[in-house]
Design an enzyme around this catalytic site. Structure first.
Site, short mmCIF file in Angstrom:
data_model
loop_
_atom_site.label_atom_id
_atom_site.label_comp_id
_atom_site.label_asym_id
_atom_site.label_seq_id
_atom_site.Cartn_x
_atom_site.Cartn_y
_atom_site.Cartn_z
N LEU A 143 31.90 -11.04 -13.38
CA LEU A 143 31.41 -12.41 -13.20
C LEU A 143 30.81 -12.81 -14.54
O LEU A 143 30.10 -12.02 -15.15
CB LEU A 143 30.33 -12.47 -12.12
CG LEU A 143 30.76 -12.72 -10.67
CD1 LEU A 143 29.54 -12.62 -9.76
CD2 LEU A 143 31.42 -14.08 -10.51
N ASP A 144 31.10 -14.02 -14.98
CA ASP A 144 30.55 -14.47 -16.25
C ASP A 144 29.03 -14.42 -16.25
O ASP A 144 28.40 -14.54 -15.20
CB ASP A 144 31.00 -15.91 -16.54
CG ASP A 144 32.48 -16.01 -16.81
OD1 ASP A 144 33.06 -15.01 -17.25
OD2 ASP A 144 33.05 -17.09 -16.57
N LYS A 145 28.47 -14.27 -17.42
CA LYS A 145 27.01 -14.20 -17.56
C LYS A 145 26.30 -15.41 -16.94
O LYS A 145 25.26 -15.26 -16.29
CB LYS A 145 26.64 -14.07 -19.05
CG LYS A 145 25.17 -13.84 -19.31
CD LYS A 145 24.93 -13.61 -20.80
CE LYS A 145 23.44 -13.38 -21.08
NZ LYS A 145 23.19 -13.13 -22.52
#
Length: 280
Positions: free
Chosen positions: A112-114
């Site tokens: 999951l993106d930051k």
């Protein structure tokens, strides 16, 4: 190394390492390519087979074979907060491994993106990673997305029909308007920053993105930053869903889409050439 051609059971080195719970098979390939792995004291090539009785080490650390019933494996569901990076690199501030603080060596399945939050799996079972991430299996991932301006029927239709990003057209997907600025989307793809790129193409900016479900497993009940073990029933559902998946399939990219693939190497069992060992 044992080079017998008898019918003794053997296993590819990268699979042996991933099955042990040390890392994913993809990461194992990187370790082998970096000359950090040895079999019986000899540096092997990608594709090398491990035979019963062989001693496998990574950076000098002995790697033990996996229990056949995988009773020693860990499977977690985690509610990743915004700001946590899905990497096993401990030197990176805010990495997911330090955030969870589990006693076992684990790694995330996918990413999951930051700036995003929500459900992500972590495990010590490298063999299941490829199966879950294999795009052909079309495993659902559901997201709740908030954008910066009012939604329209045209936007909802376009998102569901497919959007041109990263030199491809996204697969058709289910998109449901939840409120004026919020929609729900169910994907079977995992392209780099896919939802954000899709929205940007249509003139919208994502202000909040939460993954609420992976396959049949829901985020419900997990507060931000909390994790739990997947239940036996959940694992049975996952294993049933990936039962026909090929173990050798490459996973969707865990890092940036620009990352280069590893070069193909000889599958013969043996030692790297002196020239190879003396590189850089």
């Amino acid at each position: 190394m044992n080079t017998s051609n008898s019918a003794v059971s053997s296993i590819r080195l990268n699979k042996f390492i991933s099955d042990s719970g040390f890392c994913s098979r993809r990461e194992a390939d990187k370790l082998i390519e970096s000359d950090r792995v040895s079999i019986n004291g000899v540096v092997p090539e990608l594709g090398t087979k491990v035979l019963p009785g062989d001693e496998v080490r990574v950076d000098g650390q002995l790697i033990k074979a996996s229990a056949k019933n995988k009773s020693d494996r860990v499977y977690l569901a985690y509610h990743k907060p915004v700001g946590i990076t899905c990497t096993t690199e401990r030197h990176i501030k805010g990495n997911i491994i330090d955030a969870i603080g589990h006693s076992e060596r684990i790694f995330p399945i996918g990413r999951l993106d930051k700036p995003s939050e929500g459900l992500i799996f972590l495990t010590s079972d490298g063999d299941i990673v490829n199966k879950i991430l294999r795009a052909e299996n079309a495993h659902d991932k559901e997201y709740i997305v908030t954008v910066d301006r009012p939604l329209t029927e045209r936007f909802i239709h376009a998102m569901g029909a497919g959007v041109p990003i990263l030199d491809t057209i996204t697969k058709p997907c289910t998109v449901i308007m939840q409120s004026k600025f919020v929609f729900r989307i169910i994907l079977t793809q995992g392209l780099n920053r896919q939802i954000r790129r899709m929205c940007e193409y249509l003139g919208y900016k994502v202000t909040k993105l939460k993954r609420s479900r992976i396959m049949s497993i829901r985020l419900a009940g997990l507060k931000v930053g909390q994790w739990r073990d997947l239940t036996p029933d959940e694992m049975n559902e996952i294993n049933s869903a990936v039962a026909d998946s090929k173990k050798t399939a490459l996973p969707e990219p865990l890092e940036k889409s620009t990352e280069k693939r590893l070069p193909k190497r000889s599958s013969s069992r043996g030692v790297k050439s002196r020239a190879s060992l003396n590189k850089g």
